[in-house]
Enzyme design. Structure first.
Site, short mmCIF file in Angstrom:
data_model
loop_
_atom_site.label_atom_id
_atom_site.label_comp_id
_atom_site.label_asym_id
_atom_site.label_seq_id
_atom_site.Cartn_x
_atom_site.Cartn_y
_atom_site.Cartn_z
N GLU A 126 0.80 -1.15 -0.19
CA GLU A 126 0.06 -0.06 0.10
C GLU A 126 0.95 1.33 -0.08
O GLU A 126 1.77 0.99 0.69
CB GLU A 126 -1.05 -0.11 1.22
CG GLU A 126 -1.90 1.10 1.13
CD GLU A 126 -2.85 1.40 2.09
OE1 GLU A 126 -3.03 0.36 3.23
OE2 GLU A 126 -3.91 2.24 2.22
N GLY A 266 3.19 2.43 10.65
CA GLY A 266 2.89 1.71 11.89
C GLY A 266 2.84 0.24 11.70
O GLY A 266 3.39 -0.53 12.08
N ALA A 267 2.12 -0.10 10.59
CA ALA A 267 1.69 -1.42 10.49
C ALA A 267 0.91 -1.58 9.12
O ALA A 267 0.23 -0.67 8.48
CB ALA A 267 0.92 -2.07 11.47
N MET A 268 0.50 -2.70 8.70
CA MET A 268 -0.15 -3.07 7.23
C MET A 268 -1.02 -4.08 7.44
O MET A 268 -0.68 -5.25 7.79
CB MET A 268 0.90 -3.08 6.25
CG MET A 268 0.26 -3.32 4.91
SD MET A 268 -0.83 -1.67 4.22
CE MET A 268 -1.90 -2.57 3.49
N GLU A 269 -2.24 -3.91 7.07
CA GLU A 269 -3.20 -5.04 7.14
C GLU A 269 -3.36 -5.89 5.95
O GLU A 269 -4.88 -6.48 6.02
CB GLU A 269 -4.81 -3.98 7.08
CG GLU A 269 -5.19 -3.27 5.90
CD GLU A 269 -4.78 -2.00 5.75
OE1 GLU A 269 -3.82 -1.68 6.35
OE2 GLU A 269 -5.36 -1.25 4.92
N HIS A 302 -6.46 -2.02 15.36
CA HIS A 302 -6.87 -1.26 13.99
C HIS A 302 -6.36 -2.09 12.86
O HIS A 302 -7.32 -2.34 11.95
CB HIS A 302 -5.91 0.03 13.80
CG HIS A 302 -5.73 0.80 12.76
ND1 HIS A 302 -6.63 2.05 12.71
CD2 HIS A 302 -5.50 0.70 11.37
CE1 HIS A 302 -6.58 2.61 11.52
NE2 HIS A 302 -5.96 1.76 10.54
N GLU A 303 -5.48 -2.79 12.51
CA GLU A 303 -4.90 -3.91 11.77
C GLU A 303 -5.86 -4.84 11.58
O GLU A 303 -6.54 -5.13 10.46
CB GLU A 303 -3.43 -4.11 11.64
CG GLU A 303 -2.62 -2.97 11.62
CD GLU A 303 -2.57 -1.99 10.74
OE1 GLU A 303 -3.29 -2.12 9.53
OE2 GLU A 303 -2.30 -0.74 11.12
N HIS A 306 -9.28 -4.06 9.99
CA HIS A 306 -9.39 -3.69 8.52
C HIS A 306 -9.69 -4.88 7.89
O HIS A 306 -10.10 -4.82 6.64
CB HIS A 306 -7.90 -3.22 8.34
CG HIS A 306 -7.67 -1.87 7.98
ND1 HIS A 306 -8.16 -1.04 7.60
CD2 HIS A 306 -6.47 -1.10 8.58
CE1 HIS A 306 -7.74 0.48 7.61
NE2 HIS A 306 -6.74 0.24 8.11
N GLU A 325 -9.68 4.11 6.46
CA GLU A 325 -8.92 4.78 7.52
C GLU A 325 -9.79 5.44 8.63
O GLU A 325 -9.61 5.07 9.72
CB GLU A 325 -7.85 5.44 6.78
CG GLU A 325 -6.75 4.49 6.10
CD GLU A 325 -6.24 3.28 6.80
OE1 GLU A 325 -6.52 3.27 7.84
OE2 GLU A 325 -5.70 2.65 5.99
N1 B3K Z 1 -3.10 1.08 5.92
C1 B3K Z 1 -1.64 1.20 6.33
C2 B3K Z 1 -1.01 2.48 5.97
C3 B3K Z 1 -0.35 2.49 4.55
C4 B3K Z 1 0.38 3.91 4.41
C5 B3K Z 1 0.84 3.67 2.99
N2 B3K Z 1 1.71 4.82 2.73
C6 B3K Z 1 -1.66 1.01 7.60
C7 B3K Z 1 -3.37 1.44 8.22
O1 B3K Z 1 -3.52 2.44 8.33
O2 B3K Z 1 -3.62 0.69 8.92
ZN ZN Z 2 -5.55 1.61 8.81
#
Ligand code: B3K
Ligand code: ZN
Length: 860
Positions: A126, A266-269, A302-303, A306, A325
């Site tokens: 992402e 922070g992290a990715m879902e 949060h993740e 998602h 988001e």
């Molecule tokens: N969806 C990702 C963020 C990605 C950022 C890309 N530049 C994490 C989050 O908001 O959960």
């Molecule tokens: Zn998010």
């Protein structure tokens, strides 16, 4: 490479109104990875289907090292590659397109696509990283079923993970092994993930509401395994909460989290395989603060959330980012509130909004929650899209009430499951399920800028009224605004008894209005925007006496906190403009709060803290960093001295015996260190020794970092000893060393600029790791007095860092630009120096479009 407009030299602008559906769909994709850190070979087989009647070729975004081969239905094809797009002419309605490409994970310093971090290979896609792995229509409305095979050296990469389910694995030749993963849920390519590394897992299971068993794994390096318990407990709590509060059940048999040290955010879902910055996974009391523990719970939740709000229902295009988001931040905020204190969580969330989003909304980078255009989408992962977006969802929750809101989310999820949709679809589901007309409310998605409300009580013959006015300031591209619908929770407090009337919710939807308030007491005091029901700035004519009264009596905890903040802010802004102010009302109000036995220490801690220097600056016509620092420190010292016995009592009362992580113990720790700060502000001769004792004797990082944070502002021998001890003890732990850099960057000492410049040359400082970069550079840029040094040295330092980082990692570099864009808020001398740095950046050859967009818009 910068894709530029050949005439103007500027990178192209992408506009929301230009959206058109994809020409080609890719229902299925198979991927085959031959992994290596130096070079990885990726073969992809795409089943493509024409979407609609047109004769256009298939366009695949491609930013790989080398394209080896492209075939169409098994035959070589005449493709055309230009401007990072591979064009394949196709005659029929469907086809099989195969590509073979080479990528170079170790050379990938952008940390987008497939990259190496600490000998592990991992992905981040992402928003547009997938095109750096394999040619593909890299847009969120192309959903595909993924099959993946990966093979690599078994010794280097004993663990091979990807989205979905593991369907087969085995040994290969020459010390290699392989694994195949299939993900049954169609997903956009930004949710693709894979990991290969030497990892171990904390394993557990979760039984879903329908009785399915899910295998959970949190994957880390072997030595970090003992630090995964809190993340695992948070994950299980989040899974349960989402079932109970939203009726959302997890859908795969496996859910994995992997911790990575080098990560852009922070992290990715990613579906079934969340990849995390290790700072949001790893915690034990010795190395993580209470704030870290809370952040881990929030980000893990949060993740996970998602999985429904983002993965099962995703975004049609990137302008809709807040669809997933804003909603998911609202969900994680509600989860954390339910796990701890609603009052304290609301205060924390509003502080965050005011620190990050209000300045954004008031500056050159202001944009609506659903932006209209962008050059680089990475620049739009902003506090507006996330935090104001969450406030927009929260306002719908407030207006509809919890039952109708839940009916709305149920309808949204069932109506759009498996689709890529828009913010409009979300609002429509809310309307259809509730019967409430939200047409006017949609303005919150399209109008930028923080509304300002003026509110005052007026006596009319029929009774007490509240007179309200609103104004939405102009923002770039939006000079004239319409009045917004603003939900305001309101009550009146009886000045004689302290008792409140029943709270009512009014929606101000005109430029001005007057509303009768029934049952008003004889001497009413206005309590407004209770629980921060709308993300607005409220100005009232309430006196210091009224605010002090509310800070002692308001039954809404947020409004009570807010009254104290307003009283402090009024006192400090008066002091800055006149050179002095009467501190007595603030001191009395703090005394009341500190001695109120009914209050929770965590709440007291928030209430007695002075507003930050930047928040004070945000409320001034021209920010004067020196005067703000001086007046704020003067009030702090006065509060410290006048209430010294109370601070010492509070300190002694909350010296915790043994560490525990629960709301009461957290509140005690927080109040204790705030009290220590006030004792130090008195200049008491024993303050440094007291702080050093806390440092030496503490059994947890919260107390240790708290003590260091107090010491670092002074000139004692204890300061140097504690900084040295901290460094020696934690020099091999990257996450804790980040705290060492940050604590020094936030110091209030006059020589902080020298220190920060020296730290940038420290052997442990590196631009390659985003956490380390932010720990020093981003932290320094919020140290208002130091960053805005009248010499311009702070600005030059930041610009140098941005330009150096831009060569490695444009996305992370661009995130550092906004503090320089605030030049309009400062005096002419500072403004000119800030502009000069922005101009220097824009003129730098080879600048990324990421930094170009932020810097050029900041100059406008
Ligand atoms: N969806 C990702 C963020 C990605 C950022 C890309 N530049 C994490 C989050 O908001 O959960
Ligand atoms: Zn998010």
């Amino acid at each position: 490479m910068l894709d530029v407009n050949k005439t103007t030299g500027a990178p192209p602008v992408i506009r929301r109104e230009d959206y058109s559906p994809p020409d080609w769909l890719v229902p299925d994709i198979s991927l085959d990875f031959r992994l290596g850190a130096e070079r990885t070979i990726v073969r992809a087989t795409l089943q493509v289907r024409r979407n609609g009647s047109h004769r256009r070729p298939l366009l695949l975004n491609s930013e790989v090292e080398a394209i080896h081969r492209v075939t169409l239905n098994g035959e070589p094809v005449n493709y055309w590659y230009e401007d990072q797009v591979l064009r394949v002419p196709i005659e029929g309605e469907s086809a099989t397109v195969e590509t073979e490409v080479r990528i170079a994970p170790r050379a990938n310093t952008q940390l987008m696509g497939l990259y190496e971090s600490n000998a592990m290979l991992c992905t981040q896609c992402e928003a547009q990283g997938f095109r750096r792995i394999t040619p593909f229509p890299d847009r969120p409305d192309v959903l595909s079923r993924y099959k993946l095979r990966m093979s690599g050296d078994k010794a280097l990469y004993p663990v091979l993970l990807a989205n979905g389910d593991l369907v087969a694995s085995g040994e290969g030749e020459g010390g290699t092994h392989w694994a195949e993963w299939h993900d049954p849920f169609p997903k956009p390519c930004y949710l693709f993930a894979m990991v290969a590394g030497d990892l171990v897992a904390n394993r557990d299971t979760f039984t879903t509401m329908s009785g399915r068993k899910v295998d959970l794994g949190i994957w880390v390096r072997a030595g970090d395994l003992p630090k995964t318990a809190h993340a695992m407990a948070s994950l299980k709590a989040a899974m349960k909460w989402d079932e109970e509060v939203y009726g959302r059940e997890y859908d795969l048999d496996i859910f994995n989290i992997v911790a990575v040290d080098d990560f852009n955010f922070g992290a990715m879902e990613n579906k079934g395989l969340n990849i995390f910055n290790s700072r949001y996974v790893l915690a034990d009391p010795d190395t993580a603060t209470d704030a870290d523990y809370d952040a881990i719970a929030g980000v893990v939740a949060h993740e996970y959330f998602h999985n429904w709000s983002g993965d099962r229902v995703t975004c049609r295009d990137w302008f809709q980012l807040s669809l997933k988001e804003g909603f998911t931040v609202f969900r994680d905020q509600s989860f954390s509130a339910d796990m701890g204190s609603h009052a304290v969580k609301r205060i924390e969330d509003v502080k965050m909004l005011r620190a990050a989003q209000f300045p954004e909304d008031a500056g050159p980078l202001a944009h609506p929650v659903r932006p209209d255009s962008y050059i680089e989408i990475s620049n739009f992962y902003t506090a507006t899209v996330y935090n104001k977006g969450a406030e927009v969802i929260r306002m719908m929750h407030t207006i509809l009430g919890p039952e109708r809101f839940r009916a709305g989310t149920d309808l949204y999820f069932s109506r759009h499951d498996g689709q890529a949709v828009t913010c409009e679809d979300f609002v429509k589901a809310m309307e259809d399920a509730s019967g409430v007309d939200l047409s006017h409310f949609r303005l919150w998605y399209s109008q930028a800028g923080t509304p300002r409300i003026k509110a005052r009580l007026v006596n009319r013959t029929e009774g007490v009224h509240v007179a309200l006015e609103q104004e939405v300031p102009p923002t770039p591209g939006q000079p004239v605004k319409q009045p917004m619908p603003i939900p305001l929770r309101i009550a009146l407090l009886d000045e004689a008894t302290g008792r409140p009337t029943d709270e009512r919710l009014i929606v101000l939807d005109k430029a001005s209005d007057e509303i009768a308030l029934d049952g008003a007491p004889a001497r009413p005091v206005l309590s407004i925007n209770r629980d921060f029901s709308a993300p607005v700035i409220v100005e009232t004519d309430r006196s210091a006496v009224d605010l002090a009264f509310l800070s002692a009596h308001d039954d809404d905890p947020f409004a009570r906190y807010e009254a104290m903040q307003q009283l402090m802010l009024d006192t400090l802004t008066a002091a800055v403009s006149t050179g002095g102010a009467d501190h007595a009302p603030v001191i009395e109000a703090v005394r009341q709060t500190l001695t109120d036995a009914n209050l929770d220490p965590a709440f007291i801690a928030e209430a007695v803290l002075l507003p930050s220097e930047s928040f004070i600056g945000d409320r001034m016509a021209v920010v004067d960093p020196e005067a703000i620092r001086a007046r704020r420190e003067a009030l702090r010292a006065d509060l410290g001295r006048t209430l010294e016995p109370l601070w010492r009592d509070a300190y002694r009362a909350h010296v915790a015996n043994r560490y525990a992580y629960n709301p009461a113990a957290k509140g005690a720790r927080r109040l204790k260190t705030i009290a220590l700060g006030y004792i130090a502000a008195t200049g008491a001769p024993d303050a440094a020794a007291l702080a050093k004792r806390q440092y030496d004797e503490s059994d947890n990082m919260t107390d240790r970092q708290g003590a260091l944070g107090v010491l670092v502002n002074g000139y004692s021998a204890e300061r140097d000893a504690a900084l040295q001890a901290f460094y020696e003890r934690y020099r091999t732990n990257g996450l804790v060393l980040d705290k060492w850099f940050t604590t020094q960057a936030l110091s209030t000492r006059d020589d902080v600029l020298d220190q920060v410049e020296a730290l940038a040359g420290h052997p442990d400082f590196t631009l390659a790791n985003p956490n380390r970069l932010r720990s020093l550079v981003a932290a320094f840029s919020v140290n208002q007095r130091a960053f805005h040094d009248a010499s311009g040295r702070g600005y030059r330092f930041l610009a140098d860092m941005i330009l150096a980082e831009d060569k490695l990692n444009p996305q992370t570099a661009a995130k550092l630009v906004p503090p320089l864009g605030r030049w309009r808020r400062f005096d002419e001398g500072r403004a000119a120096l800030m502009r000069a740095e922005l101009e220097r950046m824009v003129a730098t050859p080879g600048l990324s479009k990421d930094v170009f967009e932020q810097a050029s818009k900041s100059l406008a």
